[in-house]
Design a protein around this motif. Structure first.
Motif, PDB file in Angstrom:
ATOM      1  N   TYR A  17      36.082  34.640  33.198  1.00  0.00           N
ATOM      2  CA  TYR A  17      36.984  35.340  34.102  1.00  0.00           C
ATOM      3  C   TYR A  17      36.282  36.490  34.815  1.00  0.00           C
ATOM      4  O   TYR A  17      36.783  37.011  35.813  1.00  0.00           O
TER       5      TYR A  17
ATOM      6  N   GLY B  67      35.424  31.922  40.753  1.00  0.00           N
ATOM      7  CA  GLY B  67      36.166  30.727  40.376  1.00  0.00           C
ATOM      8  C   GLY B  67      35.326  29.476  40.259  1.00  0.00           C
ATOM      9  O   GLY B  67      35.699  28.539  39.558  1.00  0.00           O
TER      10      GLY B  67
ATOM     11  N   PRO C 229      42.731  33.330  35.596  1.00  0.00           N
ATOM     12  CA  PRO C 229      41.501  33.029  34.837  1.00  0.00           C
ATOM     13  C   PRO C 229      41.494  33.603  33.425  1.00  0.00           C
ATOM     14  O   PRO C 229      40.671  33.191  32.609  1.00  0.00           O
TER      15      PRO C 229
ATOM     16  N   THR D 162      44.686  26.705  31.569  1.00  0.00           N
ATOM     17  CA  THR D 162      44.501  27.343  32.880  1.00  0.00           C
ATOM     18  C   THR D 162      43.193  26.948  33.548  1.00  0.00           C
ATOM     19  O   THR D 162      43.071  25.855  34.055  1.00  0.00           O
ATOM     20  N   SER D 163      42.205  27.813  33.540  1.00  0.00           N
ATOM     21  CA  SER D 163      40.977  27.587  34.305  1.00  0.00           C
ATOM     22  C   SER D 163      40.191  26.387  33.818  1.00  0.00           C
ATOM     23  O   SER D 163      39.288  25.917  34.516  1.00  0.00           O
TER      24      SER D 163
ATOM     25  N   PHE E 153      43.610  23.445  38.199  1.00  0.00           N
ATOM     26  CA  PHE E 153      43.066  24.767  38.508  1.00  0.00           C
ATOM     27  C   PHE E 153      41.701  24.622  39.180  1.00  0.00           C
ATOM     28  O   PHE E 153      41.427  25.260  40.205  1.00  0.00           O
ATOM     29  N   GLN E 154      40.866  23.777  38.633  1.00  0.00           N
ATOM     30  CA  GLN E 154      39.515  23.606  39.175  1.00  0.00           C
ATOM     31  C   GLN E 154      39.539  22.958  40.560  1.00  0.00           C
ATOM     32  O   GLN E 154      38.708  23.271  41.408  1.00  0.00           O
TER      33      GLN E 154
END
Length: 1272
Positions: free
Chosen positions: A586, A590, A820, A870-871, A876-877
């Motif tokens: 994080y 990204g 993130p 999440t990430s 998300f990606q």
């Protein structure tokens, strides 16, 4: 059905054609795309409040540029402190064990007498208690059960990811072949009891993992205790195959790196069953070699030769899994050529280890004598040395090289020769005196065969050269006999114990720790349903096994030496997920990421590492030996004609790899790579710059890959005020944090509370104390950033609630925002006309067993069930890689049911609906804030397109929406049914085009895809999957050595013997006894067997990526196109050559603004009566072979995996390079500690030869038979 947006409808009606026969134009398609894009954009932004989220963050945070070098240096410091603390605990355990007195009870009987205080009990890992079963050696064969005085009470442990543990005591595992009441074993078990230290370590460090001790006597002690994981959890016959002495962390701690030359006698007498035993012995030896070792195999009969023809250049091969697999496969093709020439074979073995490359002239005494008679001189310029019937010509340089030999820098510490034979005809003392006068090369003899009796010669070779000789009578002997060489190789460690300090910790590569594997209780049934009085559940949620829960670990180890005797290895495991969190992603952009390498350049963690095979949920054979270059997949790869080879094989000497190994950041290297998600269903281009730091105290490297333009992150405008944390931020159940990340350390007993509940407790402590709680300090930066996200978004659900009535009207039932830091805020509302459980499900009759339960189908929540990380999740990606675009996709993992059967947009009466998702990444300047998204009914999209003119049922215009990889998001073909993706019949499933690749649908779409590529809507790239598995390899596979490698052959042999004895003793037939004993035992080694899940290989596929004028999407040589008529001059084309008049089409394409979607319209000529000709696979079949290679096929020259390409292959440009890539040792960090034993080891035992196992077994059987008959 939900009502449509009236504003959009009014706009759409203006552009509708008067009737289906009117021709469409490019302007029509462009207008449709613009209208669709505007409607989707407005709907999405209003539902998600994306603009409001950006404004919220601007009040609390700002974008900042970070320096990767500084970040990595801080990460290096954090990891070093973390690892040092664990190695200190392993070191303290070593010191504690070495200081403990050995149990001084001379009478073995006292150790097994429950009436005496000297009776030894231990907590068994297998039974979870300290009871003992005692066998008395008397005429009656009595068995006594000593009842347990302690039993483990296992409870879920939050610090072990919910796995059940007990801190009451350490557990002791004894391998199956070992009698667990052996007196010497009991003394060592009692001596190794250091639970007080283990317990103190756990109390001082909440997130400490398993503490281990593996004894050279085979038992393993571990703390905390956890239920043993059986290899076959059958309540009637559980199977345990584990032996800790086969683990890498034990072998590396017990021995030093090795150069091993295996000599295989292939004289005529070594055929048949002896050869099977020999192969099994070699397999077992190879299992004990890690990537820090080097080896080769040399069969010999009339002449010695390397099993691998390429080895003449390399001499010794690195003991990688690939090389061991190759060599083992070649054993099956070895043949005998008669008498074994030991002199030549021994000389070649010594030459290999001493790296003597000067050729030697071999001749015979007769040839020398003839030369002397003819010329009066031998004719040789070298010194002549006679070995039996051979004469060797030795140059002065050759003799000097023997005398002055020093090992190469890249090779192992100790040199070893292993002779596998059924007997040697001589001692060959002259050979040993020439090459090994200083005894620097250890020699081990494995005498093969039940009836082998020529012990003296091979025993002398081993005993005189600091080795060991064993007699391997049968396959059941192999594993235990191989362990003797490990004990001998540990002697230098014991002799130099004082030179080993705390800084000399030995770290293993990653492996799958069995103590973390899912556990199934085998003592009691897990489930029972009474057929009469069962309370039948109305809903059953099936929990699929999550492979990510099966932790990969690295283990630090130290050898334990007690009174100058090697006793075992102590260790502490470190889950890789904990190390991963010490390099917080994080704090990066990204697109950027971190990774970690071991000393061989193998990846320990990396976002592209896929260690688990998705179908079998088992580790891939090479899951822990993936090189860093094999995960940084280059963009510049291309397939050659025939699609069996690639243009460029991986260059393992690349500057980037070298910089990672050396941790050289003076000139950071840049690579253009392809990043894969969705199990390589999608790939994305990005350009990375690489940075690395070496970890002090371990041979590890941590690295960062920083994507171009991704050096920005969110930073607080002011430090967090812990005393001002509001508990209202944590109210409700509509938020989640990452289920496996440690935000704050927790108590072991906190397993029954959720991560959200635990963090709320700490938040309360922050508010009350005005400071960060002590248990949150190790993850302070993560906690601070999470608090920022929680504070900023605490009112987000209020914004979402305002819009629910409108959202429900548009079929939206879920809105979410993910950051993130692992935070997810979400709001969901059940649609009034939709069911979230199958309303047609009925209870099965006659429910009598668990397998009879038919689970009720139910909606799988996009966040709570499928996307908790999440990430790390694919949605998300994808979103962060398409900045400023809304990413639309169909969600085919689940479905919902209408309350009543409803007419879908496709005109079919159905009671189910597919769902679709839309997501978008939110940025502040160039810094990623998070990803916002919705889930909605698919029918809403279909109805909108129907109003535009691209709806279902239009026989003249076939419309598609394609995503960034040309997967179909929408197809207007009116045969589509929402139930098709879940249909049980193949024909019904074919009716659904959703999620399929556009170019493989039929001939028309194949032609259209070709035009889209030619016109620049999509660009082609080639992705090589270096982590693939194949089923068609010819060589035998070796599983990852760091898996569970136990005494499998021994157990199977004991199992066979026991089964045969029971049958024989009930029949009392002597002939049956003899027949059973001489029957061959099946050979089996855990790491060398046929794996159904496949073998490591390389596969390649073309991918087609959207061509936008944006970073990572624009392609050189292909100008981005917004909209175009794909056929020149806007004319009709006839793609179906077999039915040219029945299919004439125009094709248009236009990108849908602000989305990832491409609108494609295929318009049939109005005069045509039907479209059936265009889409009839019989009249309009696809090209054979297909025009597009989309889908993975095996390639043979991408890496050093494949050594089986034939020299005559036309694609083999460089025969030697293709055949011998595996001999090239890669740059690596060699283990720094080496001990060379100069001590006289005459006092050590050097052989273990005894009567053959079957001979003793015959004697025992006859004695048992006599006893039984005397009683009958």
């Amino acid at each position: 059905m939900p009502p449509m947006n009236l504003f959009v409808l009014s706009l759409l009606l203006l552009v509708l054609p008067a009737d289906g026969a009117v021709e469409i134009s490019l302007d029509d398609v462009k207008q449709w795309a613009n209208l669709l894009g505007e409607d989707l954009y407005q709907t999405f932004r209003e539902a998600t409040k994306a603009t409001e989220i950006q404004e919220m963050y601007s009040n609390y945070a700002q974008s900042e540029v970070f320096d990767p070098r500084l970040e990595l240096k801080q990460n290096k410091k954090d990891i070093e402190e973390y690892l040092k603390k664990r190695s200190k605990m392993a070191w303290d355990a070593k010191i504690s064990l070495q200081a403990r007195p050995y149990l001084n009870i001379s009478d073995d009987i006292d150790l097994n007498d429950p009436r005496k205080s000297t009776f030894v009990r231990f907590m068994s890992a297998k039974t979870g208690a300290n009871h003992a079963r005692l066998y008395f050696d008397d005429h009656y064969g009595r068995v006594l059960e000593a009842n347990a005085t302690e039993v483990f009470n296992y409870t879920a442990n939050a610090n072990f990811y919910g796995k059940k543990t007990s801190s009451a005591a350490s557990a002791v595992h004894v391998p199956t072949p070992q009698y667990n009441r052996d007196a010497d074993l009991l003394r060592k078990i009692e001596w190794s009891r250091i639970d007080e230290l283990y317990r103190a370590n756990r109390q001082a460090t909440r997130d400490l993992s398993f503490q281990l001790f593996c004894s050279e006597s085979s038992f393993m002690r571990y703390y905390p205790a956890t239920p043993w994981v059986w290899d076959n959890p059958d309540p009637q016959n559980p199977l345990d195959l584990f032996d800790c002495r086969s683990t890498e962390w034990y072998i590396n701690g017990a021995t030093l790196s090795k150069n091993v030359m295996i000599m295989l006698d292939m004289s005529g007498s070594m055929l048949g069953q002896r050869f099977e035993i020999a192969k099994q012995t070699i397999e077992s030896v190879l299992e004990t070699l890690s990537d820090n070792d080097f080896f080769n195999i040399m069969p010999f009969s009339k002449k010695p030769y390397f099993l691998d023809e390429c080895a003449e250049q390399a001499f010794l091969l690195q003991a990688t899994m690939r090389n061991k697999k190759l060599m083992r496969s070649k054993l099956n093709n070895v043949t005998s050529e008669g008498k074994a020439e030991y002199e030549k074979a021994l000389a070649k073995a010594f030459e290999t280890l001493l790296n003597l490359r000067t050729p030697v002239n071999w001749t015979t005494p007769e040839q020398v004598a003839t030369k002397v008679l003819q010329t009066g001189s031998s004719g040789f310029a070298q010194t002549l040395t006679t070995f039996g019937g051979h004469v060797m010509g030795l140059t002065d340089e050759y003799l000097a090289a023997i005398k002055n030999y020093t090992k190469g820098e890249k090779l192992g510490c100790n040199n070893v020769i292993m002779l596998i034979t059924d007997g040697a005809p001589d001692y060959y003392k002259e050979v040993f005196q020439l090459y090994n006068a200083d005894k620097k090369i250890r020699f081990f003899s494995f005498l093969i065969g039940d009836e082998a009796t020529d012990f003296d010669q091979v025993k002398w070779m081993a005993c005189t050269n600091k080795g060991f000789m064993v007699h391997v009578a049968n396959l059941a002997d192999v594993q235990e006999k191989v362990q003797h060489y490990i004990k001998v190789m540990s002697r230098p460690v014991a002799q130099q114990a004082d030179a080993i300090g705390e800084a000399d910790a030995v770290w293993s590569g990653i492996y799958r720790e069995r103590l973390f594997l899912p556990w199934t209780e085998i003592n009691t049934p897990e489930f029972y349903v009474s057929p009469l009085n069962a309370v039948r559940p109305k809903r059953v949620r099936v929990a699929l096994k999550d492979p990510k829960s099966e932790k990969l670990v690295t283990t630090v180890s130290y050898p334990v030496v007690h009174n100058n005797t090697f006793m075992g290895v102590t260790g502490v495991t470190v889950p890789v997920i904990e190390l991963k969190q010490l390099i917080p992603h994080y704090k990066l952009g990204g697109l950027s990421y971190s990774f970690m390498l071991d000393n061989n350049g193998y990846v320990m963690f990396h976002p592209q590492l896929r260690p688990i095979e998705p179908n079998t949920k088992q580790p891939k054979p090479n899951y822990n030996s993936m090189d860093i270059l094999e995960l940084e997949v280059p963009q510049n790869q291309k397939l050659l004609a025939g699609h069996r080879s690639v243009v460029l094989g991986l260059d393992y000497t690349s500057e980037m790899r070298s910089a990672m190994i050396k941790c050289d950041n003076t000139d950071p290297k840049e690579l253009k790579i392809l990043y894969a998600i969705d199990d390589v269903g999608r790939v994305y281009r990005q350009t990375n710059t690489y940075y690395a730091e070496c970890i002090e105290g371990a041979l590890f490297t941590i690295g960062m890959a920083i994507a171009k333009g991704d050096e920005h992150r969110i930073a607080r405008r002011s430090p967090p005020a812990y005393g001002q944390v509001q508990m209202s931020w944590f109210e409700g159940k509509n938020w989640r944090i990452h289920p496996e990340w440690r935000y704050c350390l927790v108590n072991d007993s906190d397993a029954n509370i959720s991560p959200e509940e635990a963090f709320t407790i700490y938040a309360k402590q922050m508010r009350e104390g005005g400071a960060l709680p002590e248990l949150c300090l190790p993850r302070k930066e993560l906690v601070d950033r999470l608090l920022l996200d929680i504070e900023v978004t605490n009112s987000l659900t209020n914004y979402w609630d305002i819009n629910w009535e409108i959202d429900i009207g548009k079929g939206i039932h879920l809105v979410f925002f993910a950051t993130p830091t692992g935070l997810i805020r979400f709001a969901d509302e059940k649609l009034p006309f939709v069911e979230y459980e199958d309303p047609n499900w009925a209870e099965p009759d006659n429910l009598t067993a668990p397998n009879d339960i038919v689970p009720k189908q139910m909606y799988q929540h996009f966040i709570l069930d499928d996307n908790k990380r999440t990430s790390e999740d694919s949605y998300f990606q994808r979103a962060v890689r398409m900045r400023d675009r809304i990413v639309f996709d169909t969600n085919l993992k689940t479905k919902v049911w209408y309350t009543d059967e409803t007419t879908s947009a496709f005109g079919h009466r159905e009671n189910v609906s597919v769902l679709m998702t839309a997501t978008q990444a939110i940025f502040m300047d160039k810094a990623l804030v998070g990803v916002v998204g919705v889930e909605m009914l698919y029918d809403s999209l279909a109805q909108t397109l129907k109003k535009i003119g691209c709806g279902p049922g239009d026989d003249k215009t076939w419309c598609f929406l394609l995503d960034e990889h040309a997967y179909i998001v929408y197809s207007s073909l009116n045969t589509s049914r929402y139930s098709s993706p879940w249909a049980t019949q193949l024909g019904d499933r074919k009716n659904s085009h959703l999620g399929k690749w556009f170019g493989h649908l039929n001939l028309v779409t194949e032609m259209t895809m070709g035009l889209l590529h030619e016109r620049g809507f999509y660009v082609e790239t080639t992705y090589v999957d270096y982590q693939a598995l194949c089923q068609d390899q010819s060589y035998t596979v070796a599983g990852a050595m760091r898996l569970l490698n136990p005494f499998l052959s021994t157990f199977k042999s004991f199992h066979w013997i026991g089964r045969e004895l029971w049958s024989l003793l009930t029949e009392y037939t002597i002939l049956g006894v003899i027949s059973a004993i001489i029957r061959p035992t099946e050979a089996y080694t855990a790491s060398f067997h046929d794996l159904n899940e496949g073998l490591p290989c390389d596969k390649a596929s073309h991918f087609y990526l959207a061509n936008w004028k944006e970073e990572n999407w624009e392609s050189e040589g292909h100008a981005p196109v917004i909209a175009e008529s794909l056929i020149p001059n806007d004319r009709y084309d006839k793609p179906c050559k077999q039915s040219a008049q029945g299919c004439a089409v125009k094709i248009y394409a236009s990108w849908v603004p602000k989305t990832n979607l491409l609108l494609v319209a295929i318009a049939q000529k109005p005069s045509a009566d039907t479209v059936s000709e265009c889409y009839n696979p019989e009249k309009c079949p696809m090209s054979v072979p297909p025009k597009f290679l989309f889908g993975f096929t095996q390639v043979y020259n991408a890496t050093d995996k494949h050594m089986d390409m034939l020299p005559t292959d036309p694609e083999s440009d460089a025969e030697f390079e293709n055949q011998c890539r595996h001999i090239r040792s890669k740059e690596r960090k060699s283990p720094s500690k080496c001990f060379i034993s100069n001590d006289d080891e005459a006092e050590y035992p050097c052989s273990n030869a005894s009567l053959a196992t079957s001979t003793w077994l015959l004697i025992c059987i006859f004695a048992l038979l006599s006893t039984i008959r005397s009683r009958t």
